[in-house]
Design a protein around this motif. Sequence first.
Motif, mmCIF file in Angstrom:
data_model
loop_
_atom_site.group_PDB
_atom_site.id
_atom_site.type_symbol
_atom_site.label_atom_id
_atom_site.label_comp_id
_atom_site.label_asym_id
_atom_site.label_seq_id
_atom_site.Cartn_x
_atom_site.Cartn_y
_atom_site.Cartn_z
ATOM 1 N N GLY A 65 0.956 -1.097 -0.248
ATOM 2 C CA GLY A 65 0.078 -0.040 -0.041
ATOM 3 C C GLY A 65 0.628 1.157 0.232
ATOM 4 N N ARG A 66 1.925 0.921 0.727
ATOM 5 C CA ARG A 66 2.713 2.874 0.974
ATOM 6 C C ARG A 66 3.606 2.876 -0.981
ATOM 7 N N ARG A 67 4.360 2.006 -1.540
ATOM 8 C CA ARG A 67 4.383 1.470 -2.437
ATOM 9 C C ARG A 67 3.393 2.522 -3.527
ATOM 10 N N SER A 68 2.495 1.836 -3.445
ATOM 11 C CA SER A 68 1.171 2.125 -4.262
ATOM 12 C C SER A 68 0.802 3.393 -4.337
ATOM 13 N N GLY A 69 0.921 3.615 -2.507
ATOM 14 C CA GLY A 69 -0.010 5.297 -2.624
ATOM 15 C C GLY A 69 -0.862 5.148 -2.057
ATOM 16 N N LYS A 70 -1.211 3.912 -1.589
ATOM 17 C CA LYS A 70 -2.617 3.999 -0.609
ATOM 18 C C LYS A 70 -3.194 3.786 0.671
ATOM 19 N N ALA A 71 -2.852 5.182 1.129
ATOM 20 C CA ALA A 71 -3.258 5.940 2.372
ATOM 21 C C ALA A 71 -3.453 4.587 3.246
ATOM 22 N N SER A 72 -4.912 4.800 2.514
ATOM 23 C CA SER A 72 -5.957 4.123 3.656
ATOM 24 C C SER A 72 -5.784 2.267 3.573
ATOM 25 N N ALA A 73 -5.367 1.962 2.510
ATOM 26 C CA ALA A 73 -5.465 0.617 2.812
ATOM 27 C C ALA A 73 -3.843 0.020 4.019
ATOM 28 N N VAL A 74 -3.312 1.486 3.617
ATOM 29 C CA VAL A 74 -1.780 1.468 4.971
ATOM 30 C C VAL A 74 -2.029 1.932 6.192
#
Length: 119
Positions: A65-74
């Motif tokens: 999630g961090r690498r793909s820019g998905k803050a909500s998943a992180v």
Amino acid sequence: MTEPSEFAQAEAALPGLEPSRPHDSAMVKAARRTITSLEAAGYLDERHAVLCQQMIELAEVVDIGRRSGKASAVAMAAAQIIATYQLMVPEASGGEGGDAWDELVADMRRSATAPRDSS
């Protein structure tokens, strides 16, 4: 039928106790360190296998999630890592510092029924 504690040699160690791989993210390495530390302190046994595996997989989700820019998943995975960790650590015996979450976990642990023998 085999006893619950009889595992194949490959399954002998709890998930997360195997050595880190070179491509593991910092979060996965930290999860492995945490699991190793809890196991060394005597807090973990075979009943924690699914929680150990869950912690490793959630650490992978945080990294992806961090690498793909998905803050909500992180954020969601990080919250679940904390919840998983709290289930792995034994209840605090007395003293201060407990919060509502600790009380809920303690109540759930006390109310859990013992596993039944399926044989």
